[in-house]
Design a protein around this motif. Structure first.
Motif, short mmCIF file in Angstrom:
data_model
loop_
_atom_site.label_atom_id
_atom_site.label_comp_id
_atom_site.label_asym_id
_atom_site.label_seq_id
_atom_site.Cartn_x
_atom_site.Cartn_y
_atom_site.Cartn_z
N SER A 35 0.94 -1.04 -0.05
CA SER A 35 -0.09 -0.05 0.12
C SER A 35 0.92 1.25 0.08
N GLU A 36 0.35 2.44 -0.39
CA GLU A 36 0.98 3.78 -0.65
C GLU A 36 1.56 4.18 0.67
N ARG A 37 2.94 4.46 0.70
CA ARG A 37 3.67 4.98 1.79
C ARG A 37 3.61 6.73 1.47
N SER A 38 3.13 7.49 2.46
CA SER A 38 3.01 8.69 2.06
C SER A 38 2.93 9.52 3.36
N MET A 39 2.95 10.90 3.25
CA MET A 39 3.00 11.86 4.32
C MET A 39 2.55 13.26 4.00
N GLY A 40 1.63 13.82 4.98
CA GLY A 40 0.92 14.96 4.57
C GLY A 40 -0.38 14.88 3.75
N ASP A 41 -1.33 15.87 3.62
CA ASP A 41 -2.53 15.75 3.19
C ASP A 41 -2.65 17.16 2.28
N GLY A 42 -1.72 17.52 1.65
CA GLY A 42 -1.78 19.10 1.05
C GLY A 42 -2.32 18.78 -0.52
N PRO A 43 -2.81 19.72 -1.10
CA PRO A 43 -3.45 19.73 -2.49
C PRO A 43 -2.73 19.09 -3.53
N ILE A 103 3.43 1.67 9.37
CA ILE A 103 3.51 2.79 8.52
C ILE A 103 4.16 4.15 9.33
N PRO A 104 3.82 4.40 10.37
CA PRO A 104 4.49 5.58 11.10
C PRO A 104 5.89 5.54 11.16
N ALA A 105 6.56 4.12 11.13
CA ALA A 105 7.91 3.98 11.24
C ALA A 105 8.77 3.96 10.12
N TYR A 106 8.01 4.10 8.90
CA TYR A 106 8.43 3.81 7.65
C TYR A 106 9.36 5.05 7.13
N GLU A 107 8.90 6.09 7.47
CA GLU A 107 9.73 7.38 6.99
C GLU A 107 11.06 7.40 7.86
N PRO A 108 10.84 7.27 9.28
CA PRO A 108 12.21 7.25 10.09
C PRO A 108 13.14 6.41 9.79
N PHE A 109 12.64 5.23 9.24
CA PHE A 109 13.60 4.03 8.86
C PHE A 109 14.30 4.43 7.66
N ILE A 110 13.45 4.68 6.68
CA ILE A 110 14.11 5.19 5.21
C ILE A 110 15.14 6.19 5.69
N GLU A 111 14.73 7.25 6.45
CA GLU A 111 15.84 8.32 6.35
C GLU A 111 16.78 7.88 7.43
N THR A 112 16.83 6.94 8.19
CA THR A 112 17.64 6.33 8.89
C THR A 112 18.97 5.51 7.86
N LEU A 113 18.28 4.73 6.93
CA LEU A 113 18.98 4.18 6.04
C LEU A 113 19.92 5.13 5.06
#
Length: 201
Positions: A35-43, A103-113
């Motif tokens: 499923s999609e991994r995303s952040m934010g709700d902007g237009p 899902i909340p841990a996805y972005e921190p893990f990617i950025e740690t990598l």
């Protein structure tokens, strides 16, 4: 980085041949890890096609993403979507592991990598699996789950098919590539350029 198609095909051929091509929509419906991994709700939707072993993707993650996150995502200007575009088997396996995290841990893990690329991706003689596993455990993943993720060929096939879909749809020629709505921009662009593209809508 520019795509070496020989490397891409070598990474993809065995898995796709073994498992067959799957339709992206079907793959996502059947496997929630896709499923999609995303952040934010902007237009404005901004997609990043990235490989975890791409040094230019790492540069963007370290140098530009924190400001994008603070000034454009968290302020409601954009929705940022991560699109896996692994360039080799190590990036593919790391992408699968990332999708096993909540899902909340996805972005921190990617950025740690990205922060530790020199240690697990580029160091001579490194055991890639062991080093990625250490980071996954620090992110809260049990060792048994990491072993399952690393060996998950079904999710790996789904990621490769989604990558092929993105390549066809947006003519991806390098990583990272950003899609601002329908406009495609390649390279680890600095924040000012990124913000300019967002302002264009």
């Amino acid at each position: 980085m520019p795509i070496d198609r020989r490397v891409v095909l070598a990474a993809a051929s065995g898995l796709l041949a073994a498992g067959g091509l799957v339709r992206p929509a079907a793959a996502q419906a059947d496997n929630p890890k896709l499923s999609e991994r995303s952040m934010g709700d902007g237009p404005l939707v901004v997609q990043e096609f990235f490989s975890l072993t791409c040094s230019h993707c790492g540069d963007f993650g370290r140098s530009t993403w924190p400001q994008v996150k603070a000034e454009l995502v968290q302020t409601g200007k954009i929705r940022f979507v991560w699109r896996d575009f692994p360039l080799d088997q190590i990036a593919l396996r790391a992408a699968v592991v990332a999708r096993y995290l909540p899902i909340p841990a996805y972005e921190p893990f990617i950025e740690t990598l990205f922060q530790t690329q020199d240690r697990w991706a580029f160091a001579r003689g490194v055991d890639h699996k062991t080093e990625i596993g250490k980071i996954a455990v620090l992110a809260g993943m049990p060792q048994a789950m990491f072993e399952t993720a690393w060996a998950d060929d079904a999710t790996a096939r789904g990621i490769l098919e989604l990558r092929q879909q993105g390549e066809r749809q947006y003519n991806i020629q390098a990583t990272p590539t950003f899609v601002f709505g329908s406009r495609t921009v390649s390279g680890a662009i600095p924040f000012d350029r990124f913000a300019q593209e967002v302002a264009r809508g």
